[in-house]
Motif scaffolding. Structure first.
Motif, PDB file in Angstrom:
ATOM      1  N   SER A   1      10.401   5.058   3.215  1.00 22.16           N
ATOM      2  CA  SER A   1       9.785   5.536   1.982  1.00 22.16           C
ATOM      3  C   SER A   1       9.032   4.381   1.336  1.00 22.16           C
ATOM      4  O   SER A   1       9.193   3.226   1.744  1.00 22.16           O
ATOM      5  CB  SER A   1      10.838   6.093   1.015  1.00 22.16           C
ATOM      6  N   GLY A   2       8.212   4.704   0.342  1.00 18.59           N
ATOM      7  CA  GLY A   2       7.532   3.671  -0.425  1.00 18.59           C
ATOM      8  C   GLY A   2       6.070   3.478  -0.106  1.00 18.59           C
ATOM      9  O   GLY A   2       5.390   2.673  -0.746  1.00 18.59           O
ATOM     10  N   GLY A   3       5.574   4.202   0.893  1.00 15.04           N
ATOM     11  CA  GLY A   3       4.157   4.073   1.199  1.00 15.04           C
ATOM     12  C   GLY A   3       3.291   4.670   0.102  1.00 15.04           C
ATOM     13  O   GLY A   3       3.778   5.328  -0.821  1.00 15.04           O
ATOM     14  N   GLY A   4       2.002   4.429   0.211  1.00 15.42           N
ATOM     15  CA  GLY A   4       1.081   4.957  -0.784  1.00 15.42           C
ATOM     16  C   GLY A   4      -0.289   4.347  -0.642  1.00 15.42           C
ATOM     17  O   GLY A   4      -0.584   3.693   0.361  1.00 15.42           O
ATOM     18  N   SER A   5      -1.114   4.563  -1.662  1.00 14.10           N
ATOM     19  CA  SER A   5      -2.476   4.041  -1.670  1.00 14.10           C
ATOM     20  C   SER A   5      -2.617   3.004  -2.770  1.00 14.10           C
ATOM     21  O   SER A   5      -2.243   3.265  -3.917  1.00 14.10           O
ATOM     22  CB  SER A   5      -3.473   5.185  -1.903  1.00 14.10           C
ATOM     23  N   VAL A   6      -3.159   1.853  -2.407  1.00 14.88           N
ATOM     24  CA  VAL A   6      -3.379   0.781  -3.372  1.00 14.88           C
ATOM     25  C   VAL A   6      -4.725   0.139  -3.116  1.00 14.88           C
ATOM     26  O   VAL A   6      -5.303   0.297  -2.035  1.00 14.88           O
ATOM     27  CB  VAL A   6      -2.272  -0.306  -3.304  1.00 14.88           C
ATOM     28  N   GLN A   7      -5.196  -0.594  -4.100  1.00  8.28           N
ATOM     29  CA  GLN A   7      -6.422  -1.360  -3.908  1.00  8.28           C
ATOM     30  C   GLN A   7      -6.086  -2.712  -3.306  1.00  8.28           C
ATOM     31  O   GLN A   7      -4.951  -3.203  -3.401  1.00  8.28           O
ATOM     32  CB  GLN A   7      -7.130  -1.530  -5.247  1.00  8.28           C
ATOM     33  N   ALA A   8      -7.085  -3.296  -2.680  1.00 10.94           N
ATOM     34  CA  ALA A   8      -6.908  -4.620  -2.097  1.00 10.94           C
ATOM     35  C   ALA A   8      -6.405  -5.601  -3.148  1.00 10.94           C
ATOM     36  O   ALA A   8      -6.857  -5.578  -4.298  1.00 10.94           O
ATOM     37  CB  ALA A   8      -8.228  -5.119  -1.513  1.00 10.94           C
ATOM     38  N   GLY A   9      -5.445  -6.422  -2.738  1.00 12.28           N
ATOM     39  CA  GLY A   9      -4.828  -7.355  -3.656  1.00 12.28           C
ATOM     40  C   GLY A   9      -3.551  -6.822  -4.298  1.00 12.28           C
ATOM     41  O   GLY A   9      -2.813  -7.586  -4.929  1.00 12.28           O
ATOM     42  N   GLY A  10      -3.310  -5.545  -4.141  1.00 13.29           N
ATOM     43  CA  GLY A  10      -2.134  -4.926  -4.730  1.00 13.29           C
ATOM     44  C   GLY A  10      -0.884  -5.127  -3.899  1.00 13.29           C
ATOM     45  O   GLY A  10      -0.891  -5.809  -2.872  1.00 13.29           O
TER      46      GLY A  10
ATOM     47  N   SER B   1      -7.440   0.217  -0.078  1.00 16.19           N
ATOM     48  CA  SER B   1      -8.885   0.383  -0.244  1.00 16.19           C
ATOM     49  C   SER B   1      -9.505  -0.905  -0.771  1.00 16.19           C
ATOM     50  O   SER B   1      -8.879  -1.665  -1.511  1.00 16.19           O
ATOM     51  CB  SER B   1      -9.173   1.534  -1.196  1.00 16.19           C
ATOM     52  N   SER B   2     -10.757  -1.101  -0.396  1.00 17.40           N
ATOM     53  CA  SER B   2     -11.455  -2.332  -0.806  1.00 17.40           C
ATOM     54  C   SER B   2     -12.147  -2.152  -2.149  1.00 17.40           C
ATOM     55  O   SER B   2     -12.223  -1.058  -2.669  1.00 17.40           O
ATOM     56  CB  SER B   2     -12.480  -2.721   0.256  1.00 17.40           C
TER      57      SER B   2
END
Length: 124
Positions: free
Chosen positions: A7-16, A123-124
């Motif tokens: 668990s714990g996946g997701g979408s983040v921006q670069a640097g996150g 994502s960049s």
């Protein structure tokens, strides 16, 4: 019955940052780790830790990712910082109980049990 549930996946921006968790049950492992698979057939080792807590990291994540476990909760974690778009992949938890294998900690063939995976998108 051996179960590994990520668990714990997701979408983040670069640097996150993200923290993945793997709840392990029904098994006493000698090695447990994280692997990932982006588009394509190859699955690569990211980080692994043996029963005594010795970690191993892929060069691509050294200094950014940290693997650790909570033995009381039978849970493995992967703290991922400074995420990059190239970290985008399905992340899998894997475990094996055949003893510590120095030099093979991040080899797919060395692991017997696998979870279903959790998606990480950067994502960049």
């Amino acid at each position: 019955q051996v179960q590994l549930v990520e668990s714990g996946g997701g979408s983040v921006q670069a640097g996150g940052s993200l923290r993945l968790s793997c709840a392990a049950s029904g098994y006493r492992y000698s090695m447990i780790g994280w692997f990932r698979q982006a588009l394509g057939p190859e699955r690569e080792g990211v980080a692994a830790i043996d029963f005594d807590g010795r970690p191993t990291y892929a060069d691509s994540v050294k200094g950014r990712f940290t693997i650790f476990k909570d033995n009381a909760k039978n849970t493995l974690y992967l703290q991922m910082n400074s995420l990059k778009p190239e970290d985008t992949a399905m992340y899998y938890c894997a475990a094996d109980g055949r003893g510590y294998a120095r030099g093979f900690e991040l080899k797919v063939f060395r692991y017997t049990y696998w979870g279903q995976g959790t998606q990480v998108t950067v994502s960049s």
